[in-house]
Design a protein around this motif. Structure first.
Motif, PDB file in Angstrom:
ATOM      1  N   LYS A  13       0.826  -1.209   0.000  1.00  0.00           N
ATOM      2  CA  LYS A  13       0.000   0.000   0.000  1.00  0.00           C
ATOM      3  C   LYS A  13       0.856   1.254   0.000  1.00  0.00           C
ATOM      4  CE  LYS A  13      -4.094  -1.794   2.325  1.00  0.00           C
ATOM      5  NZ  LYS A  13      -4.936  -1.685   3.520  1.00  0.00           N
ATOM      6  N   GLN A  15       3.567   1.813  -1.551  1.00  0.00           N
ATOM      7  CA  GLN A  15       4.244   2.051  -2.816  1.00  0.00           C
ATOM      8  C   GLN A  15       3.565   3.196  -3.570  1.00  0.00           C
ATOM      9  OE1 GLN A  15       6.863   0.143  -4.107  1.00  0.00           O
ATOM     10  NE2 GLN A  15       6.991  -1.004  -2.198  1.00  0.00           N
ATOM     11  N   PRO A  16       4.335   4.210  -3.963  1.00  0.00           N
ATOM     12  CA  PRO A  16       3.738   5.305  -4.734  1.00  0.00           C
ATOM     13  C   PRO A  16       3.455   4.858  -6.169  1.00  0.00           C
ATOM     14  CG  PRO A  16       6.075   5.660  -4.464  1.00  0.00           C
ATOM     15  CD  PRO A  16       5.731   4.436  -3.673  1.00  0.00           C
ATOM     16  N   LYS A  17       2.626   5.615  -6.843  1.00  0.00           N
ATOM     17  CA  LYS A  17       2.310   5.307  -8.237  1.00  0.00           C
ATOM     18  C   LYS A  17       3.542   5.535  -9.112  1.00  0.00           C
ATOM     19  CE  LYS A  17      -2.527   6.595  -7.976  1.00  0.00           C
ATOM     20  NZ  LYS A  17      -3.560   7.483  -8.511  1.00  0.00           N
ATOM     21  N   MET A  18       3.583   4.812 -10.211  1.00  0.00           N
ATOM     22  CA  MET A  18       4.706   4.928 -11.134  1.00  0.00           C
ATOM     23  C   MET A  18       4.807   6.342 -11.701  1.00  0.00           C
ATOM     24  SD  MET A  18       7.293   3.565 -12.420  1.00  0.00           S
ATOM     25  CE  MET A  18       7.338   1.817 -12.638  1.00  0.00           C
ATOM     26  N   SER A  19       3.666   6.979 -11.962  1.00  0.00           N
ATOM     27  CA  SER A  19       3.697   8.340 -12.507  1.00  0.00           C
ATOM     28  C   SER A  19       4.307   9.317 -11.501  1.00  0.00           C
ATOM     29  CB  SER A  19       2.290   8.781 -12.902  1.00  0.00           C
ATOM     30  OG  SER A  19       1.437   8.795 -11.773  1.00  0.00           O
ATOM     31  N   THR A  20       4.032   9.110 -10.223  1.00  0.00           N
ATOM     32  CA  THR A  20       4.614   9.966  -9.191  1.00  0.00           C
ATOM     33  C   THR A  20       6.123   9.777  -9.131  1.00  0.00           C
ATOM     34  OG1 THR A  20       2.583   9.796  -7.913  1.00  0.00           O
ATOM     35  CG2 THR A  20       4.537  10.564  -6.745  1.00  0.00           C
ATOM     36  N   ARG A  23       7.708  11.474 -12.160  1.00  0.00           N
ATOM     37  CA  ARG A  23       7.723  12.937 -12.008  1.00  0.00           C
ATOM     38  C   ARG A  23       8.777  13.384 -11.012  1.00  0.00           C
ATOM     39  NH1 ARG A  23       2.258  14.307 -10.298  1.00  0.00           N
ATOM     40  NH2 ARG A  23       1.601  12.212 -10.765  1.00  0.00           N
TER      41      ARG A  23
END
Length: 137
Positions: A13, A15-20, A23
């Motif tokens: 949970k 884990q940040p999103k790949m897009s974040t 960026r």
């Protein structure tokens, strides 16, 4: 056994999103220290920004040369990508006409400073990634 499953669920949970991540790493590459600032690590970001920018400016002050990819040499290409890792500073310096002087007394040291600034920024990018992933406090 149940504790291990709970720990894996909690870490999944967090884990940040790949897009974040992309960026944050792109921001850290373009402007040294910006990734740390976006993560709330103000002092670390400012110290890294100051260190990388000062190293880059010292390399320019010593008339260090920028490597190119047109020579066909693998070492020249690696040096080019090493210098490019410093972010927008290298393309900006080229845009404003900086070329360096290979006959200047300390031009080789200046070139080493330019590459070292880029490599330090790579370490800063990896640090941003580790902090965002939760691997580093």
């Amino acid at each position: 056994m149940a504790n291990k499953a709970v720990q894996e669920a909690v870490s999944a949970k967090a884990q940040p999103k790949m897009s974040t991540l992309v960026r944050l790493c792109a921001a850290a590459w373009l402007v040294p220290g910006l990734g740390h600032l976006l993560l709330g690590r103000k002092w670390r970001g400012l110290i890294l920004c100051a260190t990388i920018v000062v190293m880059f400016l010292m390399g320019i002050a010593m008339q260090g040369e920028f490597f190119s990819t047109s020579s066909g040499s693998y070492l020249q290409t690696l040096g080019y990508f090493g210098e490019l890792c410093v972010g927008v500073a290298m393309p900006a310096a080229r845009f404003f006409g900086y070329a360096g002087d290979p006959l200047f007394v300390c031009a080789d040291y200046g070139t080493a400073y330019l590459v070292a600034a880029g490599m330090l920024n790579v370490l800063a990018i990896l640090d941003v990634y580790d902090i965002a992933m939760g691997r580093k406090p």
